[in-house]
Structures are given as structure tokens and as C-alpha cells.
Motif scaffolding. Structure first.
Motif, PDB file in Angstrom:
ATOM      1  N   GLY A  80       0.832  -1.188   0.000  1.00 56.34           N
ATOM      2  CA  GLY A  80       0.000   0.000   0.000  1.00 56.34           C
ATOM      3  C   GLY A  80       0.874   1.247   0.000  1.00 56.34           C
ATOM      4  N   CYS A  81       0.328   2.342  -0.439  1.00 50.60           N
ATOM      5  CA  CYS A  81       1.080   3.591  -0.566  1.00 50.60           C
ATOM      6  C   CYS A  81       0.162   4.737  -0.173  1.00 50.60           C
ATOM      7  CB  CYS A  81       1.557   3.735  -2.015  1.00 50.60           C
ATOM      8  SG  CYS A  81       2.670   5.105  -2.328  1.00 50.60           S
ATOM      9  N   ALA A  82       0.696   5.734   0.523  1.00 48.02           N
ATOM     10  CA  ALA A  82      -0.100   6.876   0.956  1.00 48.02           C
ATOM     11  C   ALA A  82       0.821   8.065   1.177  1.00 48.02           C
ATOM     12  CB  ALA A  82      -0.862   6.550   2.243  1.00 48.02           C
ATOM     13  N   LEU A  83       0.240   9.232   1.317  1.00 46.52           N
ATOM     14  CA  LEU A  83       1.050  10.403   1.640  1.00 46.52           C
ATOM     15  C   LEU A  83       1.464  10.366   3.105  1.00 46.52           C
ATOM     16  CD1 LEU A  83       2.223  13.046   0.441  1.00 46.52           C
ATOM     17  CD2 LEU A  83       0.244  14.215   1.421  1.00 46.52           C
ATOM     18  N   ASP A  84       0.529   9.987   3.977  1.00 46.72           N
ATOM     19  CA  ASP A  84       0.767  10.002   5.420  1.00 46.72           C
ATOM     20  C   ASP A  84       0.366   8.676   6.051  1.00 46.72           C
ATOM     21  OD1 ASP A  84       1.259  12.994   5.588  1.00 46.72           O
ATOM     22  OD2 ASP A  84      -0.796  12.981   4.823  1.00 46.72           O
ATOM     23  N   ALA A  85       1.078   8.293   7.087  1.00 42.89           N
ATOM     24  CA  ALA A  85       0.698   7.117   7.871  1.00 42.89           C
ATOM     25  C   ALA A  85      -0.269   7.556   8.965  1.00 42.89           C
ATOM     26  CB  ALA A  85       1.925   6.436   8.465  1.00 42.89           C
ATOM     27  N   THR A  86      -1.475   7.926   8.571  1.00 44.24           N
ATOM     28  CA  THR A  86      -2.496   8.314   9.541  1.00 44.24           C
ATOM     29  C   THR A  86      -3.127   7.064  10.144  1.00 44.24           C
ATOM     30  OG1 THR A  86      -4.236   8.334   7.866  1.00 44.24           O
ATOM     31  CG2 THR A  86      -3.027  10.400   8.215  1.00 44.24           C
ATOM     32  N   PRO A  87      -3.832   7.200  11.261  1.00 44.64           N
ATOM     33  CA  PRO A  87      -4.543   6.042  11.799  1.00 44.64           C
ATOM     34  C   PRO A  87      -5.474   5.399  10.777  1.00 44.64           C
ATOM     35  CG  PRO A  87      -4.425   7.749  13.461  1.00 44.64           C
ATOM     36  CD  PRO A  87      -3.891   8.352  12.193  1.00 44.64           C
ATOM     37  N   TYR A  88      -6.178   6.224   9.995  1.00 44.20           N
ATOM     38  CA  TYR A  88      -7.073   5.679   8.974  1.00 44.20           C
ATOM     39  C   TYR A  88      -6.299   4.860   7.948  1.00 44.20           C
ATOM     40  CZ  TYR A  88      -9.906   5.448   4.760  1.00 44.20           C
ATOM     41  OH  TYR A  88     -10.564   4.992   3.628  1.00 44.20           O
ATOM     42  N   VAL A  89      -5.201   5.405   7.451  1.00 48.19           N
ATOM     43  CA  VAL A  89      -4.397   4.709   6.449  1.00 48.19           C
ATOM     44  C   VAL A  89      -3.871   3.384   7.002  1.00 48.19           C
ATOM     45  CG1 VAL A  89      -2.187   4.793   5.196  1.00 48.19           C
ATOM     46  CG2 VAL A  89      -3.765   6.740   5.092  1.00 48.19           C
ATOM     47  N   CYS A  90      -3.414   3.394   8.233  1.00 48.37           N
ATOM     48  CA  CYS A  90      -2.873   2.165   8.828  1.00 48.37           C
ATOM     49  C   CYS A  90      -3.956   1.117   9.043  1.00 48.37           C
ATOM     50  CB  CYS A  90      -2.153   2.493  10.135  1.00 48.37           C
ATOM     51  SG  CYS A  90      -0.675   3.504   9.880  1.00 48.37           S
ATOM     52  N   GLU A  91      -5.149   1.542   9.417  1.00 48.31           N
ATOM     53  CA  GLU A  91      -6.268   0.608   9.550  1.00 48.31           C
ATOM     54  C   GLU A  91      -6.640   0.018   8.190  1.00 48.31           C
ATOM     55  OE1 GLU A  91      -7.678  -0.721  12.015  1.00 48.31           O
ATOM     56  OE2 GLU A  91      -7.201   0.520  13.752  1.00 48.31           O
ATOM     57  N   ARG A  92      -6.611   0.849   7.149  1.00 53.78           N
ATOM     58  CA  ARG A  92      -6.885   0.366   5.797  1.00 53.78           C
ATOM     59  C   ARG A  92      -5.827  -0.632   5.348  1.00 53.78           C
ATOM     60  NH1 ARG A  92      -9.181   3.041   1.586  1.00 53.78           N
ATOM     61  NH2 ARG A  92      -8.241   1.328   0.385  1.00 53.78           N
ATOM     62  N   ALA A  93      -4.572  -0.344   5.665  1.00 53.34           N
ATOM     63  CA  ALA A  93      -3.491  -1.261   5.308  1.00 53.34           C
ATOM     64  C   ALA A  93      -3.702  -2.618   5.970  1.00 53.34           C
ATOM     65  CB  ALA A  93      -2.150  -0.667   5.725  1.00 53.34           C
ATOM     66  N   ALA A  94      -4.167  -2.595   7.217  1.00 56.27           N
ATOM     67  CA  ALA A  94      -4.439  -3.848   7.927  1.00 56.27           C
ATOM     68  C   ALA A  94      -5.635  -4.569   7.315  1.00 56.27           C
ATOM     69  CB  ALA A  94      -4.680  -3.564   9.403  1.00 56.27           C
ATOM     70  N   ALA A  95      -6.695  -3.813   7.014  1.00 55.48           N
ATOM     71  CA  ALA A  95      -7.906  -4.409   6.444  1.00 55.48           C
ATOM     72  C   ALA A  95      -7.635  -5.034   5.078  1.00 55.48           C
ATOM     73  CB  ALA A  95      -9.011  -3.361   6.334  1.00 55.48           C
ATOM     74  N   GLU A  96      -6.740  -4.410   4.313  1.00 57.25           N
ATOM     75  CA  GLU A  96      -6.411  -4.903   2.975  1.00 57.25           C
ATOM     76  C   GLU A  96      -5.303  -5.962   2.998  1.00 57.25           C
ATOM     77  OE1 GLU A  96      -7.932  -4.115   0.172  1.00 57.25           O
ATOM     78  OE2 GLU A  96      -9.276  -2.650   1.106  1.00 57.25           O
ATOM     79  N   ARG A  97      -4.802  -6.224   4.193  1.00 52.24           N
ATOM     80  CA  ARG A  97      -3.777  -7.257   4.402  1.00 52.24           C
ATOM     81  C   ARG A  97      -2.506  -6.989   3.587  1.00 52.24           C
ATOM     82  NH1 ARG A  97      -5.939 -11.368   7.243  1.00 52.24           N
ATOM     83  NH2 ARG A  97      -4.260 -12.796   6.661  1.00 52.24           N
ATOM     84  N   PHE A  98      -2.065  -5.742   3.630  1.00 46.18           N
ATOM     85  CA  PHE A  98      -0.819  -5.385   2.966  1.00 46.18           C
ATOM     86  C   PHE A  98       0.367  -5.955   3.745  1.00 46.18           C
ATOM     87  CE2 PHE A  98      -3.261  -1.495   1.443  1.00 46.18           C
ATOM     88  CZ  PHE A  98      -3.431  -1.997   0.163  1.00 46.18           C
ATOM     89  N   ASP A  99       1.429  -6.210   3.009  1.00 45.16           N
ATOM     90  CA  ASP A  99       2.674  -6.624   3.641  1.00 45.16           C
ATOM     91  C   ASP A  99       3.553  -5.423   3.968  1.00 45.16           C
ATOM     92  OD1 ASP A  99       2.139  -9.438   3.321  1.00 45.16           O
ATOM     93  OD2 ASP A  99       2.579  -9.168   1.186  1.00 45.16           O
ATOM     94  N   ALA A 100       3.335  -4.316   3.254  1.00 50.59           N
ATOM     95  CA  ALA A 100       4.126  -3.104   3.483  1.00 50.59           C
ATOM     96  C   ALA A 100       3.292  -1.885   3.159  1.00 50.59           C
ATOM     97  CB  ALA A 100       5.396  -3.114   2.644  1.00 50.59           C
ATOM     98  N   LEU A 101       3.608  -0.803   3.837  1.00 48.28           N
ATOM     99  CA  LEU A 101       2.987   0.491   3.594  1.00 48.28           C
ATOM    100  C   LEU A 101       4.108   1.502   3.359  1.00 48.28           C
ATOM    101  CD1 LEU A 101       0.514   2.419   3.586  1.00 48.28           C
ATOM    102  CD2 LEU A 101       0.814   2.643   6.071  1.00 48.28           C
ATOM    103  N   VAL A 102       4.080   2.150   2.199  1.00 43.89           N
ATOM    104  CA  VAL A 102       5.096   3.136   1.835  1.00 43.89           C
ATOM    105  C   VAL A 102       4.454   4.511   1.876  1.00 43.89           C
ATOM    106  CG1 VAL A 102       6.692   3.928   0.049  1.00 43.89           C
ATOM    107  CG2 VAL A 102       6.265   1.478   0.346  1.00 43.89           C
TER     108      VAL A 102
END
Length: 240
Positions: free
Chosen positions: A41-63
């Protein structure tokens, strides 16, 4: 791809040596997760929302672009828990590329220039902290506002402007503005404008939101590598 190879790829995209000194300790692999990385997953900011989405989508990495943590932590509390908990619980790697991605060719500022239709671009690179480009406008400011998805606050008369400097993020700095002028810029676009800079600037200043100027670069990065971009646009409005 294993984690070491993934980190090597990211360092090739945005070499850490290009980062400014204040990013020391704030970029690179911020949180370690799984050793095998397939879904990113990729985002501008590691906000709580973005991190929850990364978990829900079962990403292995967030950039992300912006460092998740600016101040040293002696305890993990409050908002920092909301950022880290979904990542650590789901074994997700968190990686940040900040000013190194601002400075690299093809990074935040080059994508911004392309998005808003600047042509014949010249990069601002007089000093190690110089960012942004100067180019010829092919679109009106109304069209640029629509492309960016935010209003533009303008200090000065821009009715005859053809050469525009554009810099992603909080880049209203007098040294940068003067460098832009030396390259022929007739106006300067960035975010988070201070009153004294607006008053002292020799050319009009045009203020967009920080998110609007830098998210295009991360969207483009995600598209290039087949990652999923997580949109988390701050809610802003203008009351008149």
C-alpha cells in the motif's frame, strides 16, 4: 520479494543520501513486519485511517512520504498507538521516503509539474535544499485548482503569469523564491504560506494545500509499481 530486496528497491527509487539532515532517523524502514512482501500500500501520510486500511487490505508493506513520527518517543501512547497497533498486529512493514523523494528526479516535484501542465521545466537545484521546478504554464490557474482538487489562495496579481515555479509541500522560503525568480518564475506555488513571506516576496505567491501538492507524486509511485494508493484527503473548507 524479501524485505531486504524491497528496501533496496525503495532506496534505489529515492536514495536516502538525498534526504535533508532533519530527516535523519525519520525515514527508511520505520516499523518492521513480515520478511516476504507481495502486497504493498502507498499513501502520503501514515495516519490512523491509512494504517487501519493497510491492515484491512492485508498489505505486507505500507510506503508513505511523510515520516510517521517527528518527535523521539519514550513511550507509545495516544495517536502513535493508533498508527502502530494495526501495523504491528498485522506484521506490516512501514517505510517512509521524505525529502529524498522530493529531490530525486521523477519524484514529488517532477510529478507535480507534470500534473499541473508545466512545460519546458527547469529544476531548482542551486543548493542542496532546493526543491521545485520552474516551467511554462499550459493551463490556467482555475484549471490547476481543479486538477489539484483544492482552492488556491493568491497573494498578488497573477493575470499575466506564464512562468510558474511549483514546489511540493511547505516550501515558501525566501531563498527558494529568489532562486525561482532567477530562473524566470513570475509566480510561486507551494503550501503553508507565512504572512511575512507573502509580503516580502518579489513575485505573487499562490498557496495550495500540502496534501494536494504532494499526493500526486505518491499516486504516481503506486501506479508505476502496481501498489494500491490509499486516499486520505484532509477535510478542508473556506468560509467567506
Amino acid at each position: 520479494m524479501d524485505k531486504d530486496a524491497f528496501v533496496a528497491l525503495l532506496e534505489k527509487i529515492a536514495p536516502p543520501m538525498l534526504a535533508e539532515d532533519f530527516d535523519t532517523g525519520r525515514i527508511g524502514l520505520i516499523a518492521e513486519g513480515t520478511d516476504q512482501i507481495e502486497k504493498v500500500g502507498c499513501a502520503l501520510d501514515a495516519t490512523p485511517y491509512v494504517c487501519e486500511r493497510a491492515a484491512a487490505e492485508r498489505f505486507d508493506a505500507l510506503v508513505v512520504h511523510h515520516p510517521a513520527f517527528w518527535a523521539p518517543m519514550h513511550g507509545i501512547t495516544g495517536r502513535n498507538v493508533e498508527i502502530l497497533r494495526p501495523l504491528l498486529q498485522n506484521n506490516i512493514n512501514l517505510y517512509a521516503m521524505h525529502t529524498n523523494f522530493d529531490h530525486v528526479h521523477g519524484g514529488i516535484n517532477d510529478v507535480l509539474a507534470r500534473e499541473i501542465g508545466l512545460t519546458d521545466c527547469v529544476r531548482m537545484d542551486k543548493t542542496p535544499s532546493s526543491i521545485g521546478v520552474v516551467g511554462t504554464m499550459s493551463k490556467s490557474f482555475a484549471e490547476i485548482s481543479k486538477i489539484l482538487g483544492c482552492g488556491l489562495r493568491v497573494w498578488g496579481d497573477v493575470s499575466g503569469v506564464r512562468k510558474l515555479a511549483a514546489a511540493g509541500g511547505s516550501a515558501f522560503d525566501m531563498e527558494l523564491i529568489l532562486e525561482a525568480v532567477s530562473l524566470g518564475a513570475e509566480a510561486y506555488l507551494a503550501s503553508e504560506l507565512k504572512y511575512n513571506i507573502a509580503r516580502e516576496s518579489p513575485i505573487p505567491c499562490i498557496e495550495a494545500t500540502h496534501y494536494a501538492l504532494e499526493a500526486p507524486g505518491m499516486r504516481a509511485l503506486a501506479k508505476t509499481h502496481g501498489w494500491e494508493f490509499i486516499e486520505d484527503t484532509p477535510l478542508t473548507s473556506i468560509i467567506q
